[in-house]
Design an enzyme around this catalytic site. Sequence first.
Site, PDB file in Angstrom:
ATOM      1  CB  ALA A   1      79.507  20.463  41.077  1.00  0.00           C
TER       2      ALA A   1
ATOM      3  N   GLY B 150      82.425  24.880  43.517  1.00  0.00           N
ATOM      4  CA  GLY B 150      83.732  25.504  43.768  1.00  0.00           C
ATOM      5  C   GLY B 150      84.472  25.820  42.476  1.00  0.00           C
TER       6      GLY B 150
ATOM      7  NE  ARG C  60      92.956  23.820  46.727  1.00  0.00           N
ATOM      8  CZ  ARG C  60      92.416  23.067  47.690  1.00  0.00           C
ATOM      9  NH1 ARG C  60      93.195  22.454  48.549  1.00  0.00           N
ATOM     10  NH2 ARG C  60      91.117  22.915  47.776  1.00  0.00           N
TER      11      ARG C  60
ATOM     12  CD  GLN D   7      77.962  27.124  47.749  1.00  0.00           C
ATOM     13  OE1 GLN D   7      78.496  26.360  46.923  1.00  0.00           O
ATOM     14  NE2 GLN D   7      78.431  27.269  48.966  1.00  0.00           N
TER      15      GLN D   7
ATOM     16  N   GLY E 120      81.849  16.560  43.808  1.00  0.00           N
ATOM     17  CA  GLY E 120      82.084  16.445  42.361  1.00  0.00           C
ATOM     18  C   GLY E 120      83.547  16.266  42.015  1.00  0.00           C
TER      19      GLY E 120
HETATM   20  C1  UD1 Z   1      86.720  18.655  51.568  1.00  0.00           C
HETATM   21  C2  UD1 Z   1      86.417  18.361  53.031  1.00  0.00           C
HETATM   22  C3  UD1 Z   1      87.568  17.538  53.602  1.00  0.00           C
HETATM   23  C4  UD1 Z   1      87.726  16.246  52.797  1.00  0.00           C
HETATM   24  C5  UD1 Z   1      87.904  16.556  51.309  1.00  0.00           C
HETATM   25  C6  UD1 Z   1      87.802  15.266  50.527  1.00  0.00           C
HETATM   26  C7  UD1 Z   1      85.149  20.256  53.881  1.00  0.00           C
HETATM   27  C8  UD1 Z   1      85.190  21.477  54.715  1.00  0.00           C
HETATM   28  N1  UD1 Z   1      86.297  19.579  53.757  1.00  0.00           N
HETATM   29  O1  UD1 Z   1      87.889  19.452  51.534  1.00  0.00           O
HETATM   30  O2  UD1 Z   1      87.309  17.206  54.962  1.00  0.00           O
HETATM   31  O3  UD1 Z   1      88.826  15.510  53.291  1.00  0.00           O
HETATM   32  O4  UD1 Z   1      86.858  17.436  50.841  1.00  0.00           O
HETATM   33  O5  UD1 Z   1      88.090  15.445  49.187  1.00  0.00           O
HETATM   34  O6  UD1 Z   1      84.105  19.913  53.386  1.00  0.00           O
HETATM   35  N2  UD1 Z   1      82.145  23.136  46.955  1.00  0.00           N
HETATM   36  C9  UD1 Z   1      80.944  23.769  46.753  1.00  0.00           C
HETATM   37  N3  UD1 Z   1      80.733  24.977  47.336  1.00  0.00           N
HETATM   38  C10 UD1 Z   1      81.658  25.578  48.125  1.00  0.00           C
HETATM   39  C11 UD1 Z   1      82.881  24.910  48.345  1.00  0.00           C
HETATM   40  C12 UD1 Z   1      83.093  23.686  47.752  1.00  0.00           C
HETATM   41  O7  UD1 Z   1      80.074  23.268  46.036  1.00  0.00           O
HETATM   42  O8  UD1 Z   1      81.388  26.663  48.622  1.00  0.00           O
HETATM   43  C13 UD1 Z   1      82.370  21.838  46.284  1.00  0.00           C
HETATM   44  C14 UD1 Z   1      83.609  21.847  45.416  1.00  0.00           C
HETATM   45  O9  UD1 Z   1      83.263  22.202  44.082  1.00  0.00           O
HETATM   46  C15 UD1 Z   1      84.084  20.410  45.514  1.00  0.00           C
HETATM   47  C16 UD1 Z   1      83.607  19.949  46.882  1.00  0.00           C
HETATM   48  O10 UD1 Z   1      82.602  20.873  47.281  1.00  0.00           O
HETATM   49  O11 UD1 Z   1      83.492  19.612  44.523  1.00  0.00           O
HETATM   50  C17 UD1 Z   1      84.726  19.936  47.929  1.00  0.00           C
HETATM   51  O12 UD1 Z   1      85.264  21.244  48.056  1.00  0.00           O
HETATM   52  P1  UD1 Z   1      86.819  21.520  48.225  1.00  0.00           P
HETATM   53  O13 UD1 Z   1      87.014  22.966  48.367  1.00  0.00           O
HETATM   54  O14 UD1 Z   1      87.595  20.821  47.204  1.00  0.00           O
HETATM   55  O15 UD1 Z   1      87.075  20.840  49.655  1.00  0.00           O
HETATM   56  P2  UD1 Z   1      88.415  20.229  50.209  1.00  0.00           P
HETATM   57  O16 UD1 Z   1      89.294  21.323  50.691  1.00  0.00           O
HETATM   58  O17 UD1 Z   1      88.985  19.259  49.271  1.00  0.00           O
HETATM   59 CA    CA Z   2      88.539  18.721  47.167  1.00  0.00          CA
END
Ligand code: UD1
Ligand code: CA
Length: 475
Positions: free
Chosen positions: A15, A17, A21, A86, A115
């Site tokens: 959670a 990120g 978008r 993080q 999340g």
């Molecule tokens: C991610 C998956 C993708 C999957 C999709 C499903 C990866 C690389 N990709 O993509 O394969 O189909 O979810 O919904 O994992 N987050 C962190 N720290 C970070 C980046 C993200 O905690 O540094 C958290 C975000 O807050 C979010 C979740 O991880 O809750 C997913 O991150 P997001 O950037 O939305 O990944 P997607 O591009 O959707």
């Molecule tokens: Ca996502």
Amino acid sequence: MTTTVSTPLDVIILAAGKGTRLQSQLPKVLHPLFEQPLLRYVVDAAVPLSPHRIIVVVGHDKERVTEAVEAMATDYPSINFVTVTQEPQQGTGHAVQCVAKAVPDLSPTALLLSGDVPLVTTPDLATLLSAHQQGGHAVTVMGADVPTPTGYGRLLTSQGNLTAIVEEKDASDDERRITQVNAGLYALDTQKTLPLLANLSNSNAQGEWYITDVVALSLQANHTVGSAMLADWHSMQGVNNRADLARCMASLNERHVNAHMANGVTVVSPASTFIGPNVAIGADTMIYPGCFLAGHTTIGPKCTIGPNTRLTHAAIGQKTTITESVITDSAVGDNALVGPFAHIRNGAVLGNQVRLGNFVEVKNTTVGDNTNAAHLAYLGDATVGQQVNIGAGTIIANYDPVRKQKHPTTVGDGAMVGCNSVLVAPVQVGDNACVAAGSVITQPVSDNALAVARAKGKEIPHWVTRQQKAPSQTA
Ligand code: UD1
Ligand code: CA
């Protein structure tokens, strides 16, 4: 539902990120569906698995997200909630690296959830866990075959077995045509997978460390990997932008509406009716189009609600009709008629057979059984008895602008308050008392008395005729 897992379970929820978008000042996981943040739905799905800990990775606006986690923790005192920071946010794999560093005693089995995937259910997670444990895999990925795979990581397979996950931005044209996608929900054998995190790389289109690479890394290390495909792909919808939020809202709502219809509620127009997660409705109640039912709301059986009615934290009895009205934090009894265009709020309690009609507002007021206020009235901070008739245009003047405070009013059983009266609080109108129309009441009215507080009428004979004969005032 309670599902017991054979080994102690840690749940990790990503959670950190920003949710770029969404173009929002609010962190993505705190965006609401109905009145609950996305993150809350994920927590609620995980809790029945009785995890040892729920570890939430926070980063972007971590103060607000941590505050939300703390609020959720108070609802689940038996579960240990932990937040891990993080900073900076360098990808989902980096997020898990931060957890591994901050929580060295992770359970052998961990569920890794996102999340921003709020519609996942407890049975979905139980299916993922049992596939993982039966297969003895290093990692088991939850996936689904979706009609529109855009934006999701694609599941690459060989002879039906998962071999790798490729992100949309890194995928070839052929890979982008794959409709089997990664839900962003995983079960991990932490002893097998955590050592592999050191081998993640960020040489990809986004320059991030991806957790999805742990699939290929596990196979390279001669571990097995598994996948659990969702029967209903709607559960895995992720939220990356406002359109996704609207789609999740529609899916969640459809789930709630279908459950109420299965329980015997008529929903005339499911697409235009919104029913939140904490709403209970009795059988044979009819919900007409344009209703928004939210908060902890209960509606008894055989009611008629709507069209165009909003109920939030409302308790409605049975056989009551509410039309084109707004009710917040208030209760209405049985066989009552409310609306059209009534506004009931701030702890109002209406009895049985009450009738509140057009443009009546009731705030923090108790209204006894069989009392009517059929048109154009304001009842605030009052106790109104049974079988009272409140005439059209009655106003309780409850606010003292000098002392800046509200004062109480009581109206006794059987009282009749004539049209266009003002009851200036604090004031009492006795049982069976009568207030003459157009009165401004500032003194208590005794039981059975008539209070008249208005200028005495007089007649001026021949006034009109004199006016007609008088010379015109305008030249
Ligand atoms: C991610 C998956 C993708 C999957 C999709 C499903 C990866 C690389 N990709 O993509 O394969 O189909 O979810 O919904 O994992 N987050 C962190 N720290 C970070 C980046 C993200 O905690 O540094 C958290 C975000 O807050 C979010 C979740 O991880 O809750 C997913 O991150 P997001 O950037 O939305 O990944 P997607 O591009 O959707
Ligand atoms: Ca996502």
